[in-house]
Write a protein that holds these residues in place. Structure first.
Motif, PDB file in Angstrom:
ATOM      1  N   GLY A 128       0.781  -1.231   0.000  1.00 52.59           N
ATOM      2  CA  GLY A 128       0.000   0.000   0.000  1.00 52.59           C
ATOM      3  C   GLY A 128       0.810   1.276   0.000  1.00 52.59           C
ATOM      4  N   GLY A 129       2.083   1.201  -0.429  1.00 55.19           N
ATOM      5  CA  GLY A 129       2.921   2.393  -0.454  1.00 55.19           C
ATOM      6  C   GLY A 129       2.613   3.299  -1.636  1.00 55.19           C
ATOM      7  N   LEU A 130       3.456   4.311  -1.813  1.00 58.18           N
ATOM      8  CA  LEU A 130       3.241   5.323  -2.854  1.00 58.18           C
ATOM      9  C   LEU A 130       4.349   5.352  -3.901  1.00 58.18           C
ATOM     10  CD1 LEU A 130       2.024   8.283  -0.582  1.00 58.18           C
ATOM     11  CD2 LEU A 130       0.611   6.697  -1.918  1.00 58.18           C
ATOM     12  N   LEU A 131       5.308   4.435  -3.812  1.00 57.52           N
ATOM     13  CA  LEU A 131       6.411   4.433  -4.764  1.00 57.52           C
ATOM     14  C   LEU A 131       5.985   3.732  -6.056  1.00 57.52           C
ATOM     15  CD1 LEU A 131       9.480   3.571  -2.490  1.00 57.52           C
ATOM     16  CD2 LEU A 131       8.623   5.809  -3.187  1.00 57.52           C
ATOM     17  N   ASP A 132       6.175   4.410  -7.170  1.00 55.48           N
ATOM     18  CA  ASP A 132       5.777   3.872  -8.471  1.00 55.48           C
ATOM     19  C   ASP A 132       7.009   3.254  -9.125  1.00 55.48           C
ATOM     20  OD1 ASP A 132       4.173   3.326 -10.667  1.00 55.48           O
ATOM     21  OD2 ASP A 132       4.520   5.284 -11.582  1.00 55.48           O
ATOM     22  N   LYS A 133       7.292   2.006  -8.793  1.00 52.60           N
ATOM     23  CA  LYS A 133       8.506   1.348  -9.263  1.00 52.60           C
ATOM     24  C   LYS A 133       8.301   0.784 -10.666  1.00 52.60           C
ATOM     25  CE  LYS A 133      10.167  -0.039  -4.672  1.00 52.60           C
ATOM     26  NZ  LYS A 133      11.573   0.389  -4.776  1.00 52.60           N
ATOM     27  N   ALA A 134       9.298   0.968 -11.527  1.00 58.14           N
ATOM     28  CA  ALA A 134       9.194   0.495 -12.904  1.00 58.14           C
ATOM     29  C   ALA A 134      10.491  -0.216 -13.305  1.00 58.14           C
ATOM     30  CB  ALA A 134       8.918   1.662 -13.853  1.00 58.14           C
ATOM     31  N   PHE A 135      10.354  -1.148 -14.250  1.00 54.10           N
ATOM     32  CA  PHE A 135      11.472  -1.960 -14.712  1.00 54.10           C
ATOM     33  C   PHE A 135      11.539  -1.928 -16.237  1.00 54.10           C
ATOM     34  CE2 PHE A 135       9.779  -3.793 -10.817  1.00 54.10           C
ATOM     35  CZ  PHE A 135      10.911  -3.920 -10.013  1.00 54.10           C
ATOM     36  N   GLU A 136      12.715  -2.269 -16.740  1.00 56.63           N
ATOM     37  CA  GLU A 136      12.864  -2.664 -18.129  1.00 56.63           C
ATOM     38  C   GLU A 136      12.920  -4.181 -18.158  1.00 56.63           C
ATOM     39  OE1 GLU A 136      15.422   1.044 -20.066  1.00 56.63           O
ATOM     40  OE2 GLU A 136      16.439  -0.811 -19.495  1.00 56.63           O
ATOM     41  N   VAL A 137      12.259  -4.776 -19.135  1.00 59.38           N
ATOM     42  CA  VAL A 137      12.268  -6.229 -19.286  1.00 59.38           C
ATOM     43  C   VAL A 137      12.737  -6.540 -20.696  1.00 59.38           C
ATOM     44  CG1 VAL A 137      10.899  -8.339 -19.261  1.00 59.38           C
ATOM     45  CG2 VAL A 137      10.412  -6.534 -17.617  1.00 59.38           C
ATOM     46  N   LEU A 138      13.714  -7.446 -20.802  1.00 61.13           N
ATOM     47  CA  LEU A 138      14.298  -7.815 -22.089  1.00 61.13           C
ATOM     48  C   LEU A 138      13.978  -9.268 -22.392  1.00 61.13           C
ATOM     49  CD1 LEU A 138      16.142  -7.025 -24.477  1.00 61.13           C
ATOM     50  CD2 LEU A 138      18.087  -7.839 -23.105  1.00 61.13           C
ATOM     51  N   VAL A 139      13.282  -9.481 -23.508  1.00 63.73           N
ATOM     52  CA  VAL A 139      12.968 -10.834 -23.968  1.00 63.73           C
ATOM     53  C   VAL A 139      13.923 -11.175 -25.109  1.00 63.73           C
ATOM     54  CG1 VAL A 139      11.199 -12.354 -24.915  1.00 63.73           C
ATOM     55  CG2 VAL A 139      10.551 -10.528 -23.326  1.00 63.73           C
ATOM     56  N   SER A 140      14.738 -12.214 -24.907  1.00 65.41           N
ATOM     57  CA  SER A 140      15.758 -12.580 -25.896  1.00 65.41           C
ATOM     58  C   SER A 140      15.461 -13.948 -26.488  1.00 65.41           C
ATOM     59  CB  SER A 140      17.150 -12.589 -25.247  1.00 65.41           C
ATOM     60  OG  SER A 140      17.507 -11.300 -24.797  1.00 65.41           O
ATOM     61  N   TYR A 141      15.249 -13.976 -27.797  1.00 66.72           N
ATOM     62  CA  TYR A 141      15.126 -15.238 -28.536  1.00 66.72           C
ATOM     63  C   TYR A 141      16.547 -15.606 -28.970  1.00 66.72           C
ATOM     64  CZ  TYR A 141      10.229 -13.887 -28.497  1.00 66.72           C
ATOM     65  OH  TYR A 141       8.968 -13.508 -28.094  1.00 66.72           O
ATOM     66  N   GLN A 142      17.221 -16.370 -28.122  1.00 69.64           N
ATOM     67  CA  GLN A 142      18.669 -16.497 -28.228  1.00 69.64           C
ATOM     68  C   GLN A 142      19.125 -17.263 -29.465  1.00 69.64           C
ATOM     69  OE1 GLN A 142      20.680 -16.523 -24.061  1.00 69.64           O
ATOM     70  NE2 GLN A 142      18.916 -17.901 -23.881  1.00 69.64           N
ATOM     71  N   ARG A 143      18.366 -18.254 -29.906  1.00 65.24           N
ATOM     72  CA  ARG A 143      18.820 -19.061 -31.044  1.00 65.24           C
ATOM     73  C   ARG A 143      18.754 -18.276 -32.356  1.00 65.24           C
ATOM     74  NH1 ARG A 143      16.984 -24.985 -31.737  1.00 65.24           N
ATOM     75  NH2 ARG A 143      19.015 -25.005 -32.771  1.00 65.24           N
ATOM     76  N   ILE A 144      17.823 -17.335 -32.425  1.00 67.43           N
ATOM     77  CA  ILE A 144      17.732 -16.543 -33.663  1.00 67.43           C
ATOM     78  C   ILE A 144      18.318 -15.143 -33.489  1.00 67.43           C
ATOM     79  CG2 ILE A 144      15.724 -17.837 -34.464  1.00 67.43           C
ATOM     80  CD1 ILE A 144      13.956 -15.493 -33.607  1.00 67.43           C
ATOM     81  N   GLY A 145      18.800 -14.836 -32.285  1.00 67.07           N
ATOM     82  CA  GLY A 145      19.492 -13.574 -32.060  1.00 67.07           C
ATOM     83  C   GLY A 145      18.611 -12.343 -32.142  1.00 67.07           C
ATOM     84  N   LYS A 146      17.351 -12.465 -31.688  1.00 68.92           N
ATOM     85  CA  LYS A 146      16.432 -11.335 -31.706  1.00 68.92           C
ATOM     86  C   LYS A 146      16.054 -10.957 -30.277  1.00 68.92           C
ATOM     87  CE  LYS A 146      16.309 -11.251 -36.199  1.00 68.92           C
ATOM     88  NZ  LYS A 146      16.972 -10.150 -36.953  1.00 68.92           N
ATOM     89  N   HIS A 147      15.953  -9.645 -30.031  1.00 64.70           N
ATOM     90  CA  HIS A 147      15.733  -9.163 -28.669  1.00 64.70           C
ATOM     91  C   HIS A 147      14.689  -8.047 -28.683  1.00 64.70           C
ATOM     92  CE1 HIS A 147      19.519 -11.251 -27.649  1.00 64.70           C
ATOM     93  NE2 HIS A 147      19.908 -10.806 -28.835  1.00 64.70           N
ATOM     94  N   VAL A 148      13.752  -8.113 -27.762  1.00 66.79           N
ATOM     95  CA  VAL A 148      12.701  -7.101 -27.646  1.00 66.79           C
ATOM     96  C   VAL A 148      12.777  -6.487 -26.246  1.00 66.79           C
ATOM     97  CG1 VAL A 148      10.232  -6.645 -27.722  1.00 66.79           C
ATOM     98  CG2 VAL A 148      11.226  -8.343 -29.279  1.00 66.79           C
TER      99      VAL A 148
END
Length: 328
Positions: free
Chosen positions: A94-114
């Motif tokens: 119930g706090g007030l801190l708006d925590k945010a992240f970056e998330v990296l999805v890596s398709y490693q065999r084809i070398g693609k990253h989002v």
């Protein structure tokens, strides 16, 4: 060459950071990008539309995991919208801190990253069930993405190696109003923290311009054997007298304690058919106690004395006594 679920890597770090990525330990699921499209709406006298437009793209999704120590602390804090207290080891919901992240999805065999950015923890769920692993899920909502991210200059921390916890080995007893209900048996205990995020859509953006935190809805379930003590617990659904719950889990190195200060129970009187054992599954609404100052509180401590002592007592109870050995 084609990826499978076992070769997709998901990593995270604080939003806007250029530091190393942390590897997400997951069982399945993951964040995604969901485009919303429709026809251009033009009539050319040919009975068919000839174009389609992109209206928006929703960034988010659910990651499921098995709980392990020191692996999901960042997300527990984000779901609570608070920081862990370095002195007490506690974080309250119930706090007030708006925590945010970056998330990296890596398709490693084809070398693609989002890359997905502005990722907030909309909902965090934890479930402890008898005879099973302790599991959880995280629902993310985000504000941006980069479909062709290049991580070649990035660094990645090794994933944590703490063991997956189970209800039988790592879970303590669920205490109700500070006491163990000797006459009944709790078979499932869960908690869900829903921050009720709302997407604010803005002109000039494909993704949501903001994710706005709303009311905290802290809920869960408690399932137990419907003994005489279980019946007394069910009576709280009618009297509306709240209870407290207290549960600890430990891997022997790190202990997590989950407390609820004002829990209201809801559920029907159980009437199973046949010879099935009678159990009750009640919905729990974890409300804030003004006196205690929280609805849900997590405490993280080093060491697992409480759970280890409980395991020792179980092993002692299962071993024959001196008198029994002598009698044999």
């Amino acid at each position: 060459m084609q990826d499978s679920g076992s070769t997709i890597r998901i990593a995270y770090r604080e939003d806007g950071s250029d530091g190393p990525w942390n590897i997400f330990r997951r069982t399945d699921g993951g964040p995604t990008i969901t485009p919303s499209t429709e026809g251009a709406g033009e009539q050319l006298g040919q009975r068919e539309e000839t174009d389609e437009v992109l209206l928006s793209a929703e960034v988010g999704g659910t990651i499921n995991f098995n709980f392990s120590a020191q692996t999901f602390d960042d997300f527990i804090a984000a779901a609570c919208a608070n920081d862990w207290d370095a002195t007490t080891g506690q974080v309250v919901a119930g706090g007030l801190l708006d925590k945010a992240f970056e998330v990296l999805v890596s398709y490693q065999r084809i070398g693609k990253h989002v890359l997905m950015s502005g990722m907030r923890v909309s909902v965090l769920g934890l479930t402890v069930e008898a005879g099973a692993r302790i599991t959880g899920s995280i629902d993310f909502v985000g504000t941006g993405y980069e479909g062709t991210y290049d991580p070649s200059g990035d660094t990645f921390n090794d994933p944590t190696t703490t063991p997956v916890m189970t209800a039988a080995v790592n879970g303590g007893d669920v205490l109700i109003d500070g006491e163990l209900l000797d006459g009944t048996c709790v078979s499932q205990y869960s908690i869900s923290l829903d921050n009720s995020y709302s997407s604010q859509w803005c002109i000039g953006r494909v993704t949501a311009g903001r994710q706005v935190i709303g009311d905290l809805n802290a809920t869960g379930t408690i399932e137990f054997a419907f003994t005489a003590d279980g019946f007394d617990l069910w009576q709280h659904t009618l009297t509306r007298v709240p209870i407290t719950t207290d549960f600890s889990m430990s891997d022997g190195t790190t202990t997590y304690r989950i407390e609820t200060a004002k829990t209201f129970l809801n559920g029907e009187l159980p009437t199973p058919s046949g010879s099935d054992p009678v159990t009750a599954t009640l919905d729990a609404q974890y409300r804030k106690s003004i006196e205690a100052g929280y609805s849900v509180r997590f405490t993280r401590t080093q060491g697992g004395a409480q759970t280890q002592a409980r395991i020792a007592s179980i092993e002692s109870a299962q071993s024959p006594s001196e008198d029994e050995v002598t009698a044999a």
